[in-house]
Scaffold this motif. Sequence first.
Motif, mmCIF file in Angstrom:
data_model
loop_
_atom_site.group_PDB
_atom_site.id
_atom_site.type_symbol
_atom_site.label_atom_id
_atom_site.label_comp_id
_atom_site.label_asym_id
_atom_site.label_seq_id
_atom_site.Cartn_x
_atom_site.Cartn_y
_atom_site.Cartn_z
ATOM 1 N N ALA A 34 0.818 -1.210 0.000
ATOM 2 C CA ALA A 34 0.000 0.000 0.000
ATOM 3 C C ALA A 34 0.852 1.261 0.000
ATOM 4 N N TRP A 35 2.155 1.083 0.201
ATOM 5 C CA TRP A 35 3.061 2.233 0.235
ATOM 6 C C TRP A 35 4.005 2.119 -0.951
ATOM 7 N N SER A 36 4.268 3.222 -1.608
ATOM 8 C CA SER A 36 5.105 3.212 -2.798
ATOM 9 C C SER A 36 6.219 4.236 -2.654
ATOM 10 N N LEU A 37 7.454 3.793 -2.843
ATOM 11 C CA LEU A 37 8.592 4.716 -2.815
ATOM 12 C C LEU A 37 8.447 5.771 -3.899
ATOM 13 N N ASN A 125 12.090 10.094 14.215
ATOM 14 C CA ASN A 125 10.699 9.746 14.501
ATOM 15 C C ASN A 125 9.731 10.557 13.649
ATOM 16 N N GLN A 126 10.136 11.760 13.259
ATOM 17 C CA GLN A 126 9.253 12.592 12.439
ATOM 18 C C GLN A 126 8.962 11.935 11.096
ATOM 19 N N PHE A 127 9.906 11.118 10.609
ATOM 20 C CA PHE A 127 9.703 10.402 9.359
ATOM 21 C C PHE A 127 9.037 9.043 9.601
ATOM 22 N N MET A 128 9.439 8.385 10.676
ATOM 23 C CA MET A 128 8.854 7.083 11.007
ATOM 24 C C MET A 128 7.362 7.210 11.306
ATOM 25 N N ASN A 129 6.955 8.363 11.806
ATOM 26 C CA ASN A 129 5.555 8.586 12.174
ATOM 27 C C ASN A 129 4.735 9.255 11.075
ATOM 28 N N ASP A 130 5.344 9.476 9.924
ATOM 29 C CA ASP A 130 4.657 10.128 8.811
ATOM 30 C C ASP A 130 4.258 9.064 7.785
ATOM 31 N N PRO A 131 2.988 8.756 7.646
ATOM 32 C CA PRO A 131 2.569 7.700 6.710
ATOM 33 C C PRO A 131 3.020 7.946 5.275
ATOM 34 N N ALA A 132 3.206 9.198 4.919
ATOM 35 C CA ALA A 132 3.634 9.494 3.553
ATOM 36 C C ALA A 132 5.095 9.123 3.314
ATOM 37 N N LEU A 133 5.885 9.082 4.377
ATOM 38 C CA LEU A 133 7.319 8.836 4.248
ATOM 39 C C LEU A 133 7.752 7.491 4.811
#
Length: 465
Positions: A34-37, A125-133
């Motif tokens: 469901a996630w795409s680089l 954590n700001q990236f780990m917690n961002d569904p877009a990233l």
Amino acid sequence: MMNRPIHQRLKALLLAGALVVGAAGGLASTEASAWSLEEAAKPYAGTEVRGICDGYSPCLAYTEMAKKFEELTGIKVALEVADLEAVWRQVLADQLTGGQYYDIFPAANNQTVAFAAPGFTSDLNQFMNDPALRDPAVKVEDFVQAHFEISGHYNDELVSVPYHYLPPYAAYRTSLANDPTEQANFEAAYGYAMPLPPTTWEEFRDLAEFFTREKGETLAGQTLETGFYGTIAAFKRHLTVYYDFERILLAMGGEYVDADLNVAIDRDDTAVRALQLMLDLRQFAPPGHTEATWDTEYSEMCSGNVFMIFTWGDTTPYLEIPGDCPASAGDMTYFAHPGNHVTAAYGQSWMIPKSAQNKEAAWLFVQWLLTKEIQNECLPLGCLAVRSDVLADPRWEDEAWENRQREAIHIWLDENGLLYELPNTPNWFVWQDIIIEELSAAGADQKDAATAIADIASRMREAVE
């Protein structure tokens, strides 16, 4: 740092190997479907991520992987190559002066807090917690935990993710050790069978002494045209002396500091005995030990001038290149350090400076490198696996994989609880310089072992008072 011609030859050989070994690469987790680089990277296409890394095989491999990443995302990654110590000092200087040059860099895992404590690093954590990233296929529990636990967090922040997992070990020339005449002569001289591999430091010393020969003597049935040496004694004022001494110290049951960061190097005579052994090894090593580093260890083994060395996983691929290292390629036995076999859970860890200009793009690159699929693809290019599931892949046990002994040691150390987690503190930048200076002085015969250890301990304590 290896010279560029060697890098270029390694690159060609490892790329060829990747076509064979990497063809069996596993598929990414379906959980990430469901996630795409490509979708995540669209807002950052056309940007450039600037980085710097230590000039050994993982850095070379990541440079190659960056080309594929750019094809997938439109994000360019430019990695500058430097000596390990130069990497840290350059990044630190940039942070102190506001240079704001790098978006990513690797720090040794015991150095990450030195960057995090002053506030120089981003909280990942700001990236780990961002569904877009966040790629859900990347889970921190998949990392080799002894390595990640040293470096991953500072206070409540995630300050780094693994760059490579690199516990130190040792190696000797297989054909020389297996020569029947050499084995018989060793037993006659020392009264016990040649220890292969050595399991005590006394055995290590005996092997180094035994294989040290002068010009005109014989070695495995051949008359030597030059001297041959049992090992390398590296005492240059460089990181090598710090790490080489620590190998012996840990495997004898000692440590620099305890878990509470109390200086522990002088609590008993272990450190003195460790340093004395290292000093004794000078007589079985080539001249010039005050200028010797890990590059010397590599080059002397590569050239066929030495029987046994301390080494690292990022040097192993170079030693296995037949065209560049005909003396060592295919003729190496790698082994855990003698004694209690404990070794440091070393490695390096990716950090994103707070001053980085392209943090999100930098994160996407680093995260992509940590996926199982890319770790498997990157290992034949020269990477060092940081995921336990990648290390455990049975393909790395195949006889065709020249670095299979390395992967076996890395797994064995992890599974047997032999990885020492060095307590992490900002003091290491200062402490490391003290230790290097004092050990180098001992190597130059300016101090005896007992005095050097006493001076290290007192100066380490004074530095934090």
